[in-house]
Design a protein around this motif. Structure first.
Motif, PDB file in Angstrom:
ATOM      1  N   ASN A  45       0.676  -1.031  -0.152  1.00 27.87           N
ATOM      2  CA  ASN A  45       0.431  -0.230  -0.239  1.00 27.87           C
ATOM      3  C   ASN A  45       0.750   1.366   0.144  1.00 27.87           C
ATOM      4  N   VAL A  46       2.058   1.210  -0.576  1.00 24.22           N
ATOM      5  CA  VAL A  46       3.237   2.389  -0.537  1.00 24.22           C
ATOM      6  C   VAL A  46       3.712   2.270  -1.742  1.00 24.22           C
ATOM      7  N   LEU A  47       3.889   3.625  -2.263  1.00 20.32           N
ATOM      8  CA  LEU A  47       3.802   3.981  -4.039  1.00 20.32           C
ATOM      9  C   LEU A  47       5.231   4.741  -3.126  1.00 20.32           C
ATOM     10  N   ALA A  48       6.023   4.107  -3.592  1.00 20.76           N
ATOM     11  CA  ALA A  48       7.545   4.942  -3.425  1.00 20.76           C
ATOM     12  C   ALA A  48       8.310   5.279  -4.659  1.00 20.76           C
ATOM     13  N   THR A  49       9.427   6.142  -4.563  1.00 21.59           N
ATOM     14  CA  THR A  49       9.915   6.625  -5.733  1.00 21.59           C
ATOM     15  C   THR A  49      11.659   7.750  -4.958  1.00 21.59           C
ATOM     16  N   PRO A  50      11.718   7.501  -5.999  1.00 21.45           N
ATOM     17  CA  PRO A  50      13.553   7.956  -5.120  1.00 21.45           C
ATOM     18  C   PRO A  50      14.309   9.576  -5.189  1.00 21.45           C
ATOM     19  N   HIS A  51      13.281  10.504  -4.657  1.00 18.12           N
ATOM     20  CA  HIS A  51      13.029  10.931  -4.417  1.00 18.12           C
ATOM     21  C   HIS A  51      13.642  12.579  -5.933  1.00 18.12           C
ATOM     22  N   ILE A  52      12.648  12.584  -6.930  1.00 19.66           N
ATOM     23  CA  ILE A  52      12.952  12.580  -8.462  1.00 19.66           C
ATOM     24  C   ILE A  52      11.790  13.926  -8.371  1.00 19.66           C
ATOM     25  N   GLY A  53      11.324  14.504  -7.446  1.00 18.93           N
ATOM     26  CA  GLY A  53      10.528  15.729  -7.727  1.00 18.93           C
ATOM     27  C   GLY A  53      11.028  16.612  -8.368  1.00 18.93           C
ATOM     28  N   TYR A  54      12.120  16.426  -8.028  1.00 15.62           N
ATOM     29  CA  TYR A  54      12.918  18.667  -9.300  1.00 15.62           C
ATOM     30  C   TYR A  54      14.147  17.103 -10.151  1.00 15.62           C
ATOM     31  N   VAL A  55      14.042  15.954 -10.367  1.00 16.09           N
ATOM     32  CA  VAL A  55      14.179  15.036 -11.501  1.00 16.09           C
ATOM     33  C   VAL A  55      13.748  15.504 -12.699  1.00 16.09           C
ATOM     34  N   THR A  56      14.464  16.354 -13.790  1.00 12.03           N
ATOM     35  CA  THR A  56      14.065  16.350 -14.657  1.00 12.03           C
ATOM     36  C   THR A  56      14.241  17.306 -15.545  1.00 12.03           C
ATOM     37  N   ARG A  57      14.276  16.834 -16.996  1.00 17.71           N
ATOM     38  CA  ARG A  57      16.002  17.215 -17.865  1.00 17.71           C
ATOM     39  C   ARG A  57      16.029  18.605 -17.597  1.00 17.71           C
ATOM     40  N   GLU A  58      14.602  19.258 -17.618  1.00 22.80           N
ATOM     41  CA  GLU A  58      15.122  21.424 -17.885  1.00 22.80           C
ATOM     42  C   GLU A  58      15.588  21.717 -16.877  1.00 22.80           C
ATOM     43  N   ASP A  59      14.895  20.741 -15.198  1.00 22.03           N
ATOM     44  CA  ASP A  59      15.494  21.594 -14.526  1.00 22.03           C
ATOM     45  C   ASP A  59      16.832  21.507 -13.379  1.00 22.03           C
ATOM     46  N   PHE A  60      17.845  19.687 -14.146  1.00 18.74           N
ATOM     47  CA  PHE A  60      18.835  19.618 -14.357  1.00 18.74           C
ATOM     48  C   PHE A  60      19.426  20.783 -15.465  1.00 18.74           C
ATOM     49  N   GLN A  61      19.605  20.786 -16.731  1.00 22.44           N
ATOM     50  CA  GLN A  61      20.156  21.522 -17.449  1.00 22.44           C
ATOM     51  C   GLN A  61      20.138  23.546 -16.965  1.00 22.44           C
ATOM     52  N   ARG A  62      18.881  23.271 -15.613  1.00 20.43           N
ATOM     53  CA  ARG A  62      18.901  24.664 -15.518  1.00 20.43           C
ATOM     54  C   ARG A  62      19.917  24.639 -13.788  1.00 20.43           C
ATOM     55  N   PHE A  63      20.259  23.425 -12.751  1.00 15.26           N
ATOM     56  CA  PHE A  63      20.953  23.486 -12.005  1.00 15.26           C
ATOM     57  C   PHE A  63      22.610  23.653 -12.871  1.00 15.26           C
ATOM     58  N   TYR A  64      23.081  22.994 -13.923  1.00 14.33           N
ATOM     59  CA  TYR A  64      24.252  22.646 -13.733  1.00 14.33           C
ATOM     60  C   TYR A  64      24.598  24.237 -14.430  1.00 14.33           C
ATOM     61  N   GLY A  65      23.983  24.057 -16.113  1.00 11.70           N
ATOM     62  CA  GLY A  65      24.540  25.684 -16.433  1.00 11.70           C
ATOM     63  C   GLY A  65      24.715  26.857 -15.822  1.00 11.70           C
ATOM     64  N   GLN A  66      23.631  26.810 -14.236  1.00 13.51           N
ATOM     65  CA  GLN A  66      24.003  28.000 -13.576  1.00 13.51           C
ATOM     66  C   GLN A  66      25.216  27.775 -12.636  1.00 13.51           C
ATOM     67  N   MET A  67      25.340  26.126 -12.470  1.00 15.26           N
ATOM     68  CA  MET A  67      26.938  25.980 -11.625  1.00 15.26           C
ATOM     69  C   MET A  67      28.198  26.726 -12.328  1.00 15.26           C
ATOM     70  N   VAL A  68      27.944  26.395 -13.282  1.00 16.05           N
ATOM     71  CA  VAL A  68      28.936  26.939 -14.312  1.00 16.05           C
ATOM     72  C   VAL A  68      28.855  27.932 -14.641  1.00 16.05           C
ATOM     73  N   GLU A  69      27.892  28.460 -14.658  1.00 17.62           N
ATOM     74  CA  GLU A  69      27.833  30.095 -14.745  1.00 17.62           C
ATOM     75  C   GLU A  69      28.570  30.456 -13.115  1.00 17.62           C
ATOM     76  N   ASN A  70      27.977  30.083 -11.817  1.00 18.10           N
ATOM     77  CA  ASN A  70      28.675  30.191 -10.608  1.00 18.10           C
ATOM     78  C   ASN A  70      30.604  30.110 -10.824  1.00 18.10           C
ATOM     79  N   ILE A  71      30.604  29.328 -11.278  1.00 25.64           N
ATOM     80  CA  ILE A  71      32.318  29.230 -11.122  1.00 25.64           C
ATOM     81  C   ILE A  71      33.143  29.855 -11.839  1.00 25.64           C
ATOM     82  N   LEU A  72      32.039  30.838 -13.000  1.00 24.91           N
ATOM     83  CA  LEU A  72      32.739  31.044 -13.627  1.00 24.91           C
ATOM     84  C   LEU A  72      33.258  33.005 -13.208  1.00 24.91           C
ATOM     85  N   ALA A  73      32.338  33.035 -12.453  1.00 26.26           N
ATOM     86  CA  ALA A  73      32.049  34.481 -12.494  1.00 26.26           C
ATOM     87  C   ALA A  73      32.815  34.642 -11.083  1.00 26.26           C
ATOM     88  N   TRP A  74      32.825  33.491  -9.883  1.00 25.03           N
ATOM     89  CA  TRP A  74      33.860  33.222  -9.243  1.00 25.03           C
ATOM     90  C   TRP A  74      34.716  33.034  -8.863  1.00 25.03           C
TER      91      TRP A  74
END
Length: 321
Positions: free
Chosen positions: A281-310
Motif C-alpha cells: 500500500n506504498v508507492l515509493a519513488t526515489p526523490h525525483i520531484g526535481y529530477v527533470t531534464r529541464e531542471d538539471f540543465q538549469r542547475f548545472y548550467g548555472q553552476m558553470v556560470e557560478n564558477i566562471l563568475a567566482w
C-alpha cells in the motif's frame, strides 16, 4: 600550454547525467572537472574523496556539508549547490572557513507535477495494475476517483498553490493548513483555511508541501496521522523528516489508511531492506520531484556560470549564512 590550476568535483550525480546536462567547456582553460556519481558516505570517506578539490558542485541536500567535513577540506573555496537553499550545508561554518556558497534558480513546476502524478497513480492503483498486465493479468481491483473528494494541503507556498490549482481543475474540495497560513491568504487562493486537526480528520488525500526546519521537523506526528480516515491517502514530496516515519509505517502495516505515495524519506537513498520498499500500500519513488531534464540543465548550467563568475572575482547567486 599550462595545466588547469583548479580542480572541480561535480558530486551527487547519481544518474551520471551532469556531464551532458550542461556545457562545461568554458571552464577548461583553468579547471579540471571530475564527475563523481558516488552516493553520500561517512565523513572520513567524503573527506578523502573530496580533499583534492577547490570547487564542489553539489545537488541540494544529497551530501551533508557539516562543520566537521568542511574543516577537512582545506582546498575548498567554492561550493555551488542546486537551489538557493540547502539545509545540508552549514553556512556559518563555510563562511568561517572562507568558502563561498552559491546557488541556482529552482524549477517552478517539476515537484508539483510529480505530486499530482503520484496522487493519480496512488488513487487509481496504477503501479499494481500495470505490473499485473506485464505479468499476463487483467484488472485486479478498483481505483478511487478524485472529483468531489477533499484535498488537504499542508503548506500553501509556491508548490502548494499549484497543487490547489490542479485539485480545483479535478473538481476537488480544497483545504489547507500550515503554521504560518492565515484565513485571508487561503481565501486568496480559493482554499478553505482549517486547523491541522480538521485537515487530517476531513481530508481524503493529504499532500505535504512544508519547508523542513528545526521548527517543522516531525510536525506530522503520530497524533495527527491517527486522525486520518481509513479511506485516506497520504502523499509526501516535500521532506521525509517532516513526518514521524515509525507512526506512518504503523498506520500502513495495520492498514489504517488506504495508502501512501512517498518521494522523500528520513534516510536517502532508502535502505535496501526498508519496509517502504515492500509494503503493497506504498508507492515509493526515489526523490525525483526535481529530477527533470529541464531542471538539471538549469542547475548545472548555472553552476558553470557560478564558477566562471567566482573565478573572475565577481561571485553570483551567493547564499549568505
Amino acid at each position: 600550454m599550462s595545466s588547469p590550476t583548479l580542480r572541480v568535483a561535480v558530486i551527487d550525480d547519481w544518474q551520471s547525467v551532469a556531464e551532458d546536462a550542461a556545457d562545461w567547456s568554458p571552464l577548461s582553460s583553468f579547471a579540471q572537472v571530475d564527475f563523481l556519481p558516488d552516493y553520500p558516505a561517512p565523513t572520513s570517506v567524503l573527506a578523502e574523496r573530496l580533499q583534492p578539490y577547490d570547487v564542489i558542485c553539489a545537488m541540494r541536500e544529497r551530501t551533508r556539508f557539516d562543520r566537521l567535513l568542511l574543516s577537512r577540506l582545506p582546498r575548498l573555496k567554492l561550493l555551488s549547490t542546486s537551489g538557493m537553499r540547502n539545509a545540508a550545508i552549514d553556512l556559518p561554518a563555510a563562511a568561517q572557513s572562507g568558502i563561498c556558497v552559491c546557488g541556482t534558480e529552482s524549477g517552478q513546476f517539476a515537484a508539483a507535477e510529480l505530486t499530482w502524478a503520484l496522487i493519480m497513480a496512488l488513487t487509481r492503483n496504477l503501479a499494481a495494475e500495470a505490473a499485473d498486465v506485464r505479468a499476463g493479468g487483467w484488472q485486479i481491483g478498483l481505483g478511487d476517483g478524485l472529483h468531489g473528494k477533499t484535498l488537504g494541503i499542508l503548506g500553501l507556498g509556491k508548490i502548494g498553490q499549484k497543487i490547489a490549482g490542479y485539485g480545483r481543475a479535478f473538481g476537488m474540495r480544497l483545504m489547507a493548513w500550515s503554521p504560518n497560513l492565515t484565513e485571508e491568504l487561503a481565501a486568496r487562493h480559493g482554499v478553505e483555511y482549517v486547523s491541522r486537526q480538521a485537515l487530517f480528520r476531513r481530508a481524503d488525500i493529504i499532500s505535504v508541501h512544508l519547508v523542513l526546519s528545526e521548527r517543522s521537523r516531525g510536525i506530522i506526528d503520530a497524533a495527527s496521522l491517527a486522525l486520518l480516515k481509513p479511506t485516506a491517502y497520504f502523499v509526501n514530496t516535500s521532506r521525509g523528516p517532516l513526518v514521524d516515519e515509525d507512526a506512518l509505517l504503523t498506520l500502513l502495516r495495520e492498514r489504517r489508511i488506504a495508502g501512501a505515495a512517498l518521494d522523500v524519506f528520513d534516510t536517502e537513498p532508502l535502505p535496501a531492506g526498508h519496509p517502504f520498499r515492500t509494503l503493497d500500500n506504498v508507492l515509493a519513488t526515489p526523490h525525483i520531484g526535481y529530477v527533470t531534464r529541464e531542471d538539471f540543465q538549469r542547475f548545472y548550467g548555472q553552476m558553470v556560470e557560478n564558477i566562471l563568475a567566482w573565478h573572475a572575482g565577481r561571485p553570483m547567486r551567493v547564499i549568505a549564512p
